[in-house]
Design a protein around this motif. Structure first.
Motif, PDB file in Angstrom:
ATOM      1  N   ARG A   1       0.838  -1.200   0.000  1.00 45.83           N
ATOM      2  CA  ARG A   1       0.000   0.000   0.000  1.00 45.83           C
ATOM      3  C   ARG A   1       0.877   1.255   0.000  1.00 45.83           C
ATOM      4  N   ILE A   2       0.344   2.318  -0.606  1.00 47.82           N
ATOM      5  CA  ILE A   2       1.011   3.614  -0.567  1.00 47.82           C
ATOM      6  C   ILE A   2       0.415   4.430   0.571  1.00 47.82           C
ATOM      7  N   GLY A   3       1.292   5.076   1.304  1.00 45.73           N
ATOM      8  CA  GLY A   3       0.847   5.971   2.374  1.00 45.73           C
ATOM      9  C   GLY A   3       1.811   7.132   2.473  1.00 45.73           C
ATOM     10  N   VAL A   4       1.844   7.734   3.633  1.00 50.83           N
ATOM     11  CA  VAL A   4       2.785   8.824   3.880  1.00 50.83           C
ATOM     12  C   VAL A   4       3.459   8.624   5.228  1.00 50.83           C
ATOM     13  N   GLN A   5       4.746   8.962   5.277  1.00 48.25           N
ATOM     14  CA  GLN A   5       5.454   9.098   6.542  1.00 48.25           C
ATOM     15  C   GLN A   5       5.228  10.513   7.047  1.00 48.25           C
ATOM     16  N   LEU A   6       5.019  10.614   8.342  1.00 44.19           N
ATOM     17  CA  LEU A   6       4.798  11.932   8.931  1.00 44.19           C
ATOM     18  C   LEU A   6       5.125  11.883  10.411  1.00 44.19           C
ATOM     19  N   ALA A   7       5.236  13.069  11.010  1.00 50.26           N
ATOM     20  CA  ALA A   7       5.532  13.133  12.443  1.00 50.26           C
ATOM     21  C   ALA A   7       4.360  12.581  13.246  1.00 50.26           C
ATOM     22  N   GLN A   8       4.676  11.921  14.351  1.00 47.11           N
ATOM     23  CA  GLN A   8       3.623  11.370  15.210  1.00 47.11           C
ATOM     24  C   GLN A   8       2.701  12.465  15.754  1.00 47.11           C
TER      25      GLN A   8
ATOM     26  N   GLY B   1       7.257  18.158  11.449  1.00 46.21           N
ATOM     27  CA  GLY B   1       5.833  18.250  11.120  1.00 46.21           C
ATOM     28  C   GLY B   1       5.542  19.149   9.947  1.00 46.21           C
ATOM     29  N   VAL B   2       6.588  19.556   9.226  1.00 48.77           N
ATOM     30  CA  VAL B   2       6.401  20.469   8.105  1.00 48.77           C
ATOM     31  C   VAL B   2       6.032  19.708   6.838  1.00 48.77           C
ATOM     32  N   THR B   3       6.624  18.532   6.666  1.00 46.09           N
ATOM     33  CA  THR B   3       6.564  17.819   5.395  1.00 46.09           C
ATOM     34  C   THR B   3       6.004  16.414   5.591  1.00 46.09           C
ATOM     35  N   LEU B   4       5.361  15.899   4.542  1.00 42.99           N
ATOM     36  CA  LEU B   4       4.958  14.498   4.475  1.00 42.99           C
ATOM     37  C   LEU B   4       5.772  13.820   3.373  1.00 42.99           C
ATOM     38  N   ALA B   5       6.006  12.523   3.524  1.00 41.09           N
ATOM     39  CA  ALA B   5       6.771  11.797   2.511  1.00 41.09           C
ATOM     40  C   ALA B   5       5.965  10.595   2.035  1.00 41.09           C
ATOM     41  N   PRO B   6       5.418  10.634   0.811  1.00 41.79           N
ATOM     42  CA  PRO B   6       4.756   9.447   0.281  1.00 41.79           C
ATOM     43  C   PRO B   6       5.715   8.254   0.288  1.00 41.79           C
ATOM     44  N   ALA B   7       5.218   7.098   0.758  1.00 41.57           N
ATOM     45  CA  ALA B   7       6.085   5.925   0.910  1.00 41.57           C
ATOM     46  C   ALA B   7       5.241   4.667   0.963  1.00 41.57           C
ATOM     47  N   GLY B   8       5.853   3.546   0.603  1.00 47.47           N
ATOM     48  CA  GLY B   8       5.190   2.255   0.711  1.00 47.47           C
ATOM     49  C   GLY B   8       5.069   1.816   2.157  1.00 47.47           C
ATOM     50  N   GLU B   9       4.241   0.784   2.392  1.00 42.35           N
ATOM     51  CA  GLU B   9       3.953   0.391   3.769  1.00 42.35           C
ATOM     52  C   GLU B   9       5.136  -0.258   4.466  1.00 42.35           C
ATOM     53  N   ALA B  10       6.191  -0.633   3.728  1.00 37.82           N
ATOM     54  CA  ALA B  10       7.381  -1.151   4.401  1.00 37.82           C
ATOM     55  C   ALA B  10       7.952  -0.110   5.354  1.00 37.82           C
ATOM     56  N   ALA B  11       7.671   1.182   5.078  1.00 37.39           N
ATOM     57  CA  ALA B  11       8.152   2.243   5.976  1.00 37.39           C
ATOM     58  C   ALA B  11       7.572   2.089   7.371  1.00 37.39           C
TER      59      ALA B  11
END
Length: 300
Positions: free
Chosen positions: A166-173, A238-248
């Motif tokens: 799945r594609i998602g985003v990495q982001l700050a908690q 918390g400024v940026t999001l990074a699209p990433a696969g679920e392995a992240a």
């Protein structure tokens, strides 16, 4: 010419039993057939191995010497046959794997571990490579196999789907969107989005950027100066999001999390092999199929 190994093995049983009837029964052949084998073996060697009478069998000096020296020779021959069979099955040799950096956190370690556990005679070397270089390196033999994100172009290779993610985003908690189990694509597009350098992987770069093509206003994309920034400071802040696969999600640095994007298509990971495949290539293909099934990397 050396005698045939079947007769030699029969002789060793007879040398232990010193009785044709018992030896024939142990081997599972008729006694006359065993006697014929022994006569032929003596003829091939040009010397008597046995002294026979109606009651017993006695080894000659040559027979005793053969009974002592034959077992280690046969054991060495058995090892040679096993080595040849292992090589034919792709269980021996050195396997060179090139992989995309983004597959190195989870997919490649699982594959290398399985290859080493199941094939003690196999040496595996895995090195990260620039994604566009992997298929050409497989095609010209610099590496034996490749693991890439996305179906990378290239001639002289075959690609096998290894994993869907799945594609998602990495982001700050602490990011507001982290409160949601899934994030809408339009909501993610409201924030700056960090994409991998297109030169490093144009297939994945284009697939990720295409997710946001129809959002308004257009998202702000940027590419970090360091393609694999371990500090992830822009995400932590918390400024940026990074699209990433679920392995992240399985290798999250402290302070970061991963959320899937609702309705996004899956990313793919492929095994790349040369078009003409050796037993070693067929072995890695078989192992990856089994591993993908066991770890549910692909839908049933």
């Amino acid at each position: 010419m050396a005698p045939d190994t079947v007769s030699l093995r029969y002789f060793l049983v007879l040398a232990q039993e010193l009785n044709f009837t018992r030896a024939a029964a142990r081997i599972g052949i008729a006694q006359p057939a065993l006697s014929a084998r022994m006569r032929r073996l003596e003829a091939e060697l040009g010397t008597a191995l046995l002294v026979r009478n109606t009651r017993s069998v006695v080894l000659t000096t040559a027979g005793a010497a053969l009974a002592e020296s034959a077992p280690p020779a046969l054991a060495a021959l058995d090892r040679a046959w096993d080595t040849a069979r292992s090589a034919a099955a792709g269980e021996l040799g050195t396997l060179r794997i090139g992989y995309s950096l983004s597959t190195g956190a989870e997919t490649v370690p699982a594959l290398v571990d399985r290859l080493l556990r199941g094939n003690s005679g196999l040496e595996v070397g895995a090195v990260p490579m620039a994604t566009p270089e992997i298929s050409p390196a497989v095609a010209d033999g610099r590496i034996d196999a490749g693991i890439t994100r996305g179906e990378q172009p290239g001639r002289g290779v075959r690609r096998f789907l290894l994993r869907r993610a799945r594609i998602g985003v990495q982001l700050a908690q602490h990011h507001p969107l982290a409160e949601h189990p899934e994030i809408e694509i339009a909501d993610a597009a409201a924030y700056p989005l960090r994409l991998p350098d297109r030169a490093a992987n144009p297939v994945i770069h284009d697939q990720l950027s295409a997710l946001f093509r129809d959002t308004r206003p257009h998202p702000r994309f940027h590419t970090p100066a360091v393609s694999f920034d371990m500090s992830q400071r822009d995400l932590r802040d918390g400024v940026t999001l990074a699209p990433a696969g679920e392995a992240a999600a399985t290798v999250q640095p402290a302070g970061l999390t991963w959320r899937p994007l609702r309705g996004a298509p899956s990313l793919t990971i492929h095994l790349v092999l040369p078009r003409e495949q050796s037993p070693l290539h067929r072995r890695i293909r078989a192992v990856t199929k089994t591993l993908a099934h066991e770890l549910h990397w692909l839908p049933d």
